[in-house]
Write an enzyme that holds these catalytic residues in place. Structure first.
Site, PDB file in Angstrom:
ATOM      1  N   CYS A 138     -90.498 -15.491 -15.384  1.00  0.00           N
ATOM      2  CA  CYS A 138     -90.686 -14.401 -16.795  1.00  0.00           C
ATOM      3  C   CYS A 138     -89.997 -15.020 -18.069  1.00  0.00           C
ATOM      4  O   CYS A 138     -88.812 -14.794 -18.429  1.00  0.00           O
ATOM      5  CB  CYS A 138     -89.740 -12.964 -16.727  1.00  0.00           C
ATOM      6  SG  CYS A 138     -89.717 -11.373 -17.589  1.00  0.00           S
ATOM      7  N   CYS A 163     -87.812 -12.626 -20.620  1.00  0.00           N
ATOM      8  CA  CYS A 163     -86.732 -12.327 -20.031  1.00  0.00           C
ATOM      9  C   CYS A 163     -86.487 -13.746 -20.298  1.00  0.00           C
ATOM     10  O   CYS A 163     -85.085 -13.396 -21.313  1.00  0.00           O
ATOM     11  CB  CYS A 163     -87.171 -12.267 -18.749  1.00  0.00           C
ATOM     12  SG  CYS A 163     -88.165 -10.737 -17.965  1.00  0.00           S
ATOM     13  N   ASP A 164     -86.334 -14.355 -20.354  1.00  0.00           N
ATOM     14  CA  ASP A 164     -86.244 -16.374 -20.622  1.00  0.00           C
ATOM     15  C   ASP A 164     -86.062 -17.177 -21.270  1.00  0.00           C
ATOM     16  O   ASP A 164     -85.685 -17.718 -21.772  1.00  0.00           O
ATOM     17  CB  ASP A 164     -85.711 -16.765 -18.483  1.00  0.00           C
ATOM     18  CG  ASP A 164     -85.295 -15.779 -17.982  1.00  0.00           C
ATOM     19  OD1 ASP A 164     -83.989 -15.189 -18.074  1.00  0.00           O
ATOM     20  OD2 ASP A 164     -85.800 -15.794 -17.013  1.00  0.00           O
TER      21      ASP A 164
END
Ligand code: NAP
Length: 324
Positions: free
Chosen positions: A149, A152-153
């Site tokens: 992701c 997200c990261d």
């Protein structure tokens, strides 16, 4: 993060099942669109969010191809808008996950983390999850450099070197997103032509931070016990083995539908996707399907939302026909 409206959860300690006209499994575009239509038909649908609020779409940084948002819209923001609109007409969104279903008789019995529902109709919109490479070091380094992701990261890789695996729209779209942070993005693809659409290909080829390694697969994730340091590779045409240093590895190689609990109860194709007709009807009368759990082909927010609307309309007609 989506706002979780209701708190009227059935308690695990309270054995009394909750009887509903419609239960929607999943809170992505498909589930929340189904809830909107069902709520407007006064079915008071209950949506079980599952573990991923807003579904996979909520993890997308910007969605540029959902009609009505000419400047694009954040994935999480769009999810919140879907939820608010469904709730405005009486849908109840519960932070709960179905663990088991019994479709052998109606009402269908759905056991969740928090209790039991008896549902007259069920809309399955449980989506799909990202595939893993299944190579040594992948699991051990997830969260330590390996990710599925970018939204997200990606931030964790500021000024760092990143490798992206895959040649589809996801790999390119997410790889381009990571260029905001990373010093370089190297896309490793197992063939020498991309599956991704022309616009994304052009953006990736033109981007100064993006480069490609063709005809190559990752065979192992290498780490120093603290974090990912590189990947071992193999060129599929020459057989040559290699080692590419990297700080991060993002894997975008397709998805697997979340259909495990329906095995043996609903007809599925060889990929595990639920089989449905154009009316979103499954092999079980009263169970309808919407979104990526039944669609390995289009996988767009707009198509999933459309399927959700269709499933809810058909479920409404199914209930009306019974009452007539
Ligand atoms: P996808 O189109 O199935 O692409 C998966 C990619 O991963 C392919 O290039 C495939 O290689 C590669 N791959 C699969 N298994 C692999 C393995 N074990 N090792 C190495 N590589 C592997 O998946 P996706 O990119 O997630 O897209 C799925 C659907 O969503 C598509 O219909 C896509 O159009 C849509 N989508 C659209 C957008 C957009 O419109 N903006 C954004 C994201 C996704 P091969 O090419 O050799 O098969």
């Amino acid at each position: 993060m989506l706002n979780l409206g209701s708190t009227s959860l059935p308690s695990a300690n309270n054995a009394e099942p909750k009887h509903v006209k419609m239960l929607v499994l999943g809170s992505g575009p498909a589930g929340l669109s189904a809830a909107l239509y069902a709520a407007r038909a006064e079915l008071a649908p209950v949506v079980l969010t599952g573990m991923e609020l807003g579904g996979q779409a909520a993890l997308t940084h910007v969605i540029e191809n959902y009609p009505g948002f000419p400047e694009g819209v954040g994935g999480a923001e769009l999810g919140e808008l879907f939820q608010k609109q469904a709730e405005r007409f009486g849908a109840v969104v519960e932070f709960d996950t179905a663990q088991a279903v019994d479709l052998s008789q109606r009402p269908f019995r759905v056991t969740t983390d928090n209790g039991v529902y008896l549902a007259e109709t069920l809309i399955v919109a449980t989506g799909a999850r990202p595939n893993h490479l299944e190579v040594p070091g992948e699991y051990e380094n997830t969260g330590k450099g390996v990710s599925y992701c970018a939204t997200c990261d990606g931030w964790f890789f500021k000024d760092k070197k990143v490798i992206v695996v895959g040649g589809g729209d996801s790999a390119l779209e997410e790889g381009l997103f990571i260029t905001r942070y990373a010093s370089s993005v190297t896309i490793i693809h197992r063939r020498d032509t991309l599956r991704a659409g022309a616009i994304l290909q052009k953006r990736a080829f033109d981007h100064p931070k993006v480069s490609f390694i063709w005809d190559t697969v990752v065979t192992e994730v290498v780490s120093d016990d603290q974090k990912t340091t590189g990947v071992k590779t193999k060129n599929l045409k020459t057989g040559e083995a290699g080692l590419v240093e990297t700080d991060g590895l993002f894997i975008f190689i397709g998805h697997t539908p979340n259909t495990q609990m329906f095995k043996g109860q609903l007809e599925m194709d060889e990929g595990g996707y639920i089989v449905a007709n154009h009316l979103m009807e499954t092999s079980m009368p009263g169970v309808f399907v919407a979104g990526e759990v039944a669609d390995s082909h289009f996988r767009q927010v707009v198509t999933s939302a459309g399927m959700g609307a269709a499933a809810a309309i058909q479920a409404t007609r199914f209930l009306e026909a019974e009452e007539a």
